[in-house]
Design a protein around this motif. Sequence first.
Motif, PDB file in Angstrom:
ATOM      1  N   ASN A  33       0.833  -1.217   0.000  1.00 34.44           N
ATOM      2  CA  ASN A  33       0.000   0.000   0.000  1.00 34.44           C
ATOM      3  C   ASN A  33       0.858   1.253   0.000  1.00 34.44           C
ATOM      4  O   ASN A  33       0.584   2.224  -0.729  1.00 34.44           O
ATOM      5  CB  ASN A  33      -0.937   0.004   1.209  1.00 34.44           C
ATOM      6  N   LYS A  89       2.361   6.787  -6.930  1.00 28.49           N
ATOM      7  CA  LYS A  89       1.521   7.884  -7.429  1.00 28.49           C
ATOM      8  C   LYS A  89       2.283   9.201  -7.431  1.00 28.49           C
ATOM      9  O   LYS A  89       2.141  10.009  -8.356  1.00 28.49           O
ATOM     10  CB  LYS A  89       0.261   7.998  -6.566  1.00 28.49           C
ATOM     11  N   LYS A 129       9.561  -2.292  -7.317  1.00 29.89           N
ATOM     12  CA  LYS A 129       8.469  -1.415  -7.760  1.00 29.89           C
ATOM     13  C   LYS A 129       8.907   0.044  -7.843  1.00 29.89           C
ATOM     14  O   LYS A 129       8.482   0.779  -8.748  1.00 29.89           O
ATOM     15  CB  LYS A 129       7.274  -1.564  -6.822  1.00 29.89           C
ATOM     16  N   ASP A 174       2.615   1.778  -3.294  1.00 27.99           N
ATOM     17  CA  ASP A 174       1.689   2.313  -4.295  1.00 27.99           C
ATOM     18  C   ASP A 174       1.451   3.810  -4.095  1.00 27.99           C
ATOM     19  O   ASP A 174       1.333   4.569  -5.072  1.00 27.99           O
ATOM     20  CB  ASP A 174       0.353   1.560  -4.236  1.00 27.99           C
TER      21      ASP A 174
END
Length: 391
Positions: free
Chosen positions: A295, A302, A330, A298
């Motif tokens: 979470n 953004k 990531k 992510d």
Amino acid sequence: MVRIKSIVGNNFSDKTCILRLDLNIPLSEDGEILDDTRILESIPTIDYLINQSAKVIIISHIGRPNGKFNKNYSFKPLIEDISKRINREIFFIEHQNQSKISSIVDSQPSGTLFLLDNIRFNEGEENSNPDFIDFLSSFSDVFINDGFGTIHRSHSSITGITNKLPSYGGILLEKEIINITECISTKSSNSTAILGGSKISDKIPIIENLSNNFEKVIITGGMIRPFLIASDKLKQKNISEIKEEIFYAEKILQKHPQIYIPEQLVCSENINKEPIILHSSQINDIDLIFDIGPNSIDDIGKMILESDKIIWNGPPGVYENENFSNGTKKLVNFIVNSKSKLKVAGGGSTVASINHYKASDYFSHISTGGGAFLRLLEGKFLEGIEVLKDE
């Protein structure tokens, strides 16, 4: 922006040039070169000088031999590999022959490339001994520094020699300065800095400078825990070992509340045990933080995807371990796919992670320096740059 006296546009035909490089490269236990980035990045400057028929004497160091000859830190076993990588023959001058450098150099034709053995075998190198500086300058016409990774040190072959010879910065050095300072100073309304590391006390000037130049500063690595405690998002009973770090985090957050601290994290009692994803409110004293949870990564993604400039130092997790690699993997992917044209990264573990995921071609600049890169992030002049400034 800082400008240095550059070799570009200057003629070094038939000159003898001392070229300071940073060849302090990582080696395996068997002495194999693990990362040749610094060697390859030196090629443009070497080619520029040799193509003008200059004699080029490379000086550099490897390891910390403490001013004494130590065969474990000699360049002799690496000569063949370095020569192959730069595609040029190298005339090696062993340490015991350095008193004869002038006669050796004079005996070779223009366009010859030399490499002196480890400059730190000489005790006068690190203490800027005037006699050693005189010796270094005695067999050359010009000094050129292209060793960005050493530019923050005040040593004989970095700052001392500039008082004796006409001095210039090489192509790599100029590229490093321009790209890093441009990324920091370019005005932007949507910029992101990602900063890791184990100790806040070591990064205070960097956090301060980046917070003044970037809209978002993301904290990763070992600094996450004290920042979470300082922001009252993690309760820890025993804080004696990180009390000072918490204090620094509190002070920084008072001035820069925009700093982002990941709250979902990948934890374990030790690196060999199974990972567990925890919110910061669930973390106990025995839970060690080894990565950022999905979470939080992510959320970071953004920010990165919409950024128009990005600077990165410090992987968010222990990416070498598959259980704790997702955050770094990531993060690299987000940076690769961001719209930003300015994507700058530096620091040994950061560069290693970029190479691990084969993403180097997607960055606008990857620094060859560790400590020097961090000093530029602080917004400070570096000793070796100061002596080369073009007034």
